[in-house]
Design a protein around this motif. Structure first.
Motif, PDB file in Angstrom:
ATOM      1  N   LYS A  80       0.867  -1.177   0.000  1.00  0.00           N
ATOM      2  CA  LYS A  80       0.000   0.000   0.000  1.00  0.00           C
ATOM      3  C   LYS A  80       0.903   1.226   0.000  1.00  0.00           C
ATOM      4  CE  LYS A  80      -3.474   2.610   2.487  1.00  0.00           C
ATOM      5  NZ  LYS A  80      -4.174   2.797   3.757  1.00  0.00           N
ATOM      6  N   ALA A  81       0.570   2.204  -0.834  1.00  0.00           N
ATOM      7  CA  ALA A  81       1.362   3.436  -0.873  1.00  0.00           C
ATOM      8  C   ALA A  81       0.583   4.543  -1.556  1.00  0.00           C
ATOM      9  CB  ALA A  81       2.675   3.194  -1.605  1.00  0.00           C
ATOM     10  N   THR A  82       1.130   5.740  -1.459  1.00  0.00           N
ATOM     11  CA  THR A  82       0.555   6.886  -2.166  1.00  0.00           C
ATOM     12  C   THR A  82       1.639   7.507  -3.032  1.00  0.00           C
ATOM     13  OG1 THR A  82       1.100   8.431  -0.400  1.00  0.00           O
ATOM     14  CG2 THR A  82      -1.080   7.372  -0.309  1.00  0.00           C
ATOM     15  N   ALA A  83       1.207   8.195  -4.083  1.00  0.00           N
ATOM     16  CA  ALA A  83       2.139   8.894  -4.967  1.00  0.00           C
ATOM     17  C   ALA A  83       1.374   9.959  -5.737  1.00  0.00           C
ATOM     18  CB  ALA A  83       2.795   7.926  -5.941  1.00  0.00           C
ATOM     19  N   LEU A  84       2.104  10.934  -6.209  1.00  0.00           N
ATOM     20  CA  LEU A  84       1.565  11.873  -7.166  1.00  0.00           C
ATOM     21  C   LEU A  84       1.819  11.214  -8.516  1.00  0.00           C
ATOM     22  CD1 LEU A  84       0.238  14.614  -7.491  1.00  0.00           C
ATOM     23  CD2 LEU A  84       2.514  15.616  -7.675  1.00  0.00           C
ATOM     24  N   ALA A  85       0.763  10.773  -9.188  1.00  0.00           N
ATOM     25  CA  ALA A  85       0.950   9.927 -10.367  1.00  0.00           C
ATOM     26  C   ALA A  85       0.063  10.327 -11.536  1.00  0.00           C
ATOM     27  CB  ALA A  85       0.659   8.479 -10.000  1.00  0.00           C
ATOM     28  N   SER A  86       0.583  10.018 -12.717  1.00  0.00           N
ATOM     29  CA  SER A  86      -0.176  10.120 -13.960  1.00  0.00           C
ATOM     30  C   SER A  86       0.212   8.911 -14.800  1.00  0.00           C
ATOM     31  CB  SER A  86       0.165  11.420 -14.702  1.00  0.00           C
ATOM     32  OG  SER A  86       1.457  11.336 -15.270  1.00  0.00           O
ATOM     33  N   CYS A  87      -0.315   8.814 -15.997  1.00  0.00           N
ATOM     34  CA  CYS A  87       0.026   7.706 -16.889  1.00  0.00           C
ATOM     35  C   CYS A  87       1.496   7.719 -17.280  1.00  0.00           C
ATOM     36  CB  CYS A  87      -0.823   7.767 -18.154  1.00  0.00           C
ATOM     37  SG  CYS A  87      -2.578   7.512 -17.855  1.00  0.00           S
ATOM     38  N   THR A  88       2.159   8.861 -17.159  1.00  0.00           N
ATOM     39  CA  THR A  88       3.543   8.978 -17.628  1.00  0.00           C
ATOM     40  C   THR A  88       4.563   9.322 -16.554  1.00  0.00           C
ATOM     41  OG1 THR A  88       3.167  11.286 -18.216  1.00  0.00           O
ATOM     42  CG2 THR A  88       2.819   9.642 -19.954  1.00  0.00           C
ATOM     43  N   SER A  89       4.140   9.524 -15.309  1.00  0.00           N
ATOM     44  CA  SER A  89       5.122   9.900 -14.293  1.00  0.00           C
ATOM     45  C   SER A  89       4.632   9.582 -12.886  1.00  0.00           C
ATOM     46  CB  SER A  89       5.444  11.396 -14.386  1.00  0.00           C
ATOM     47  OG  SER A  89       4.308  12.161 -14.008  1.00  0.00           O
ATOM     48  N   THR A  90       5.612   9.456 -11.986  1.00  0.00           N
ATOM     49  CA  THR A  90       5.309   9.331 -10.560  1.00  0.00           C
ATOM     50  C   THR A  90       6.344  10.122  -9.776  1.00  0.00           C
ATOM     51  OG1 THR A  90       6.665   7.352 -10.339  1.00  0.00           O
ATOM     52  CG2 THR A  90       4.311   7.016 -10.720  1.00  0.00           C
ATOM     53  N   ARG A  91       5.944  10.615  -8.616  1.00  0.00           N
ATOM     54  CA  ARG A  91       6.862  11.279  -7.691  1.00  0.00           C
ATOM     55  C   ARG A  91       6.215  11.299  -6.317  1.00  0.00           C
ATOM     56  NH1 ARG A  91       6.396  17.293 -10.280  1.00  0.00           N
ATOM     57  NH2 ARG A  91       4.159  17.378 -10.099  1.00  0.00           N
ATOM     58  N   GLN A  92       6.994  11.696  -5.342  1.00  0.00           N
ATOM     59  CA  GLN A  92       6.519  11.761  -3.951  1.00  0.00           C
ATOM     60  C   GLN A  92       5.886  10.437  -3.522  1.00  0.00           C
ATOM     61  OE1 GLN A  92       3.932  15.156  -3.760  1.00  0.00           O
ATOM     62  NE2 GLN A  92       5.542  16.574  -4.337  1.00  0.00           N
ATOM     63  N   VAL A  93       6.582   9.347  -3.800  1.00  0.00           N
ATOM     64  CA  VAL A  93       6.089   8.023  -3.458  1.00  0.00           C
ATOM     65  C   VAL A  93       6.381   7.734  -1.992  1.00  0.00           C
ATOM     66  CG1 VAL A  93       6.226   5.566  -3.995  1.00  0.00           C
ATOM     67  CG2 VAL A  93       6.526   7.265  -5.817  1.00  0.00           C
ATOM     68  N   ARG A  94       5.362   7.318  -1.252  1.00  0.00           N
ATOM     69  CA  ARG A  94       5.499   6.973   0.153  1.00  0.00           C
ATOM     70  C   ARG A  94       4.676   5.729   0.419  1.00  0.00           C
ATOM     71  NH1 ARG A  94       8.476  10.388  -0.763  1.00  0.00           N
ATOM     72  NH2 ARG A  94       9.009  12.262   0.376  1.00  0.00           N
ATOM     73  N   GLY A  95       5.284   4.756   1.054  1.00  0.00           N
ATOM     74  CA  GLY A  95       4.520   3.570   1.369  1.00  0.00           C
ATOM     75  C   GLY A  95       5.326   2.555   2.133  1.00  0.00           C
ATOM     76  N   SER A  96       4.741   1.401   2.297  1.00  0.00           N
ATOM     77  CA  SER A  96       5.420   0.304   2.985  1.00  0.00           C
ATOM     78  C   SER A  96       4.901  -1.011   2.434  1.00  0.00           C
ATOM     79  CB  SER A  96       5.206   0.387   4.490  1.00  0.00           C
ATOM     80  OG  SER A  96       3.838   0.257   4.792  1.00  0.00           O
ATOM     81  N   ALA A  97       5.633  -2.067   2.746  1.00  0.00           N
ATOM     82  CA  ALA A  97       5.244  -3.400   2.305  1.00  0.00           C
ATOM     83  C   ALA A  97       5.691  -4.414   3.340  1.00  0.00           C
ATOM     84  CB  ALA A  97       5.888  -3.725   0.960  1.00  0.00           C
ATOM     85  N   VAL A  98       5.025  -5.528   3.359  1.00  0.00           N
ATOM     86  CA  VAL A  98       5.413  -6.654   4.195  1.00  0.00           C
ATOM     87  C   VAL A  98       5.560  -7.855   3.272  1.00  0.00           C
ATOM     88  CG1 VAL A  98       4.718  -8.213   6.051  1.00  0.00           C
ATOM     89  CG2 VAL A  98       4.263  -5.759   6.254  1.00  0.00           C
ATOM     90  N   ILE A  99       6.718  -8.508   3.369  1.00  0.00           N
ATOM     91  CA  ILE A  99       6.963  -9.707   2.571  1.00  0.00           C
ATOM     92  C   ILE A  99       7.007 -10.910   3.503  1.00  0.00           C
ATOM     93  CG2 ILE A  99       8.519 -10.928   1.008  1.00  0.00           C
ATOM     94  CD1 ILE A  99       9.717  -8.223   0.250  1.00  0.00           C
ATOM     95  N   THR A 100       6.181 -11.892   3.238  1.00  0.00           N
ATOM     96  CA  THR A 100       6.274 -13.178   3.929  1.00  0.00           C
ATOM     97  C   THR A 100       7.114 -14.074   3.030  1.00  0.00           C
ATOM     98  OG1 THR A 100       4.108 -12.895   4.936  1.00  0.00           O
ATOM     99  CG2 THR A 100       4.999 -15.144   4.871  1.00  0.00           C
ATOM    100  N   TRP A 101       8.263 -14.512   3.538  1.00  0.00           N
ATOM    101  CA  TRP A 101       9.206 -15.328   2.769  1.00  0.00           C
ATOM    102  C   TRP A 101       8.935 -16.809   2.959  1.00  0.00           C
ATOM    103  CZ3 TRP A 101      11.973 -12.984  -0.768  1.00  0.00           C
ATOM    104  CH2 TRP A 101      12.347 -11.653  -0.589  1.00  0.00           C
TER     105      TRP A 101
END
Length: 175
Positions: A80-101
């Motif tokens: 889950k994360a947020t970003a300032l995004a369009s079809c051609t760009s992203t910036r200000q990406v903030r988020g986290s993830a959990v990986i179960t190995w």
């Protein structure tokens, strides 16, 4: 690469003991599960706007840099994360993830927490900026994370109809 992107975050998971003999670096194939694309709210469109993405990725075929098998052979990522995004760009990406190995025998061997952060504007391969960050806990703690997912949605479709979901596949590298 057509523009579409991945944002990674997940709910906090209970800390687990790191996998025995966890490798210093790892590369895995990453893909959205069949019929379960990453979702965007609101939809990604032609004009940049603040978007939240959620979903899962399957990590398979994980190997060390020399191509040998490791104690971490596959994984399940909740994002889950947020970003300032369009079809051609992203910036200000903030988020986290959990990986179960999972190990070679298919049993869980540990959980890693990731912090996803990309500040710069990504226009050539925007999906890659959404997989940029670091492992903050668990197996591979302290390692950098990078990679990308190639979307199945062409740029023209995103620009004309918007994109609420992203099925795709690519590669993720730890270290």
């Amino acid at each position: 690469m057509h523009m579409a992107w991945i944002i990674v975050v997940a709910a906090a998971a209970a800390p687990q003991t790191p996998a025995p003999h966890a490798p210093a670096a790892l590369a895995c194939h990453a893909a959205t599960p069949a019929g379960d694309p990453l979702t965007f709210s609101p939809s990604v469109g032609l004009t940049p706007r603040r978007v939240t993405a959620r979903g899962h990725l399957e990590l398979t075929g994980c190997v060390s840099p020399d191509g040998t098998a490791t104690a971490l052979s596959s994984g399940w990522v909740a994002v889950k994360a947020t970003a300032l995004a369009s079809c051609t760009s992203t910036r200000q990406v903030r988020g986290s993830a959990v990986i179960t190995w999972f190990g070679l025998d298919g049993r869980p061997v540990g959980t890693s927490k990731l912090r996803v952060r990309a500040d710069g504007l990504a226009v050539q391969r925007p999906a890659d900026s959404l997989l940029t960050g670091s492992v903050t806990a668990g197996p591979l703690a302290g390692e950098r994370v990078s990679g990308g997912v190639t979307p199945a949605t062409p740029l023209l479709v995103c620009a004309t109809q918007g994109m609420t979901g992203l099925p795709g596949s690519g590669r993720v590298t730890f270290g």
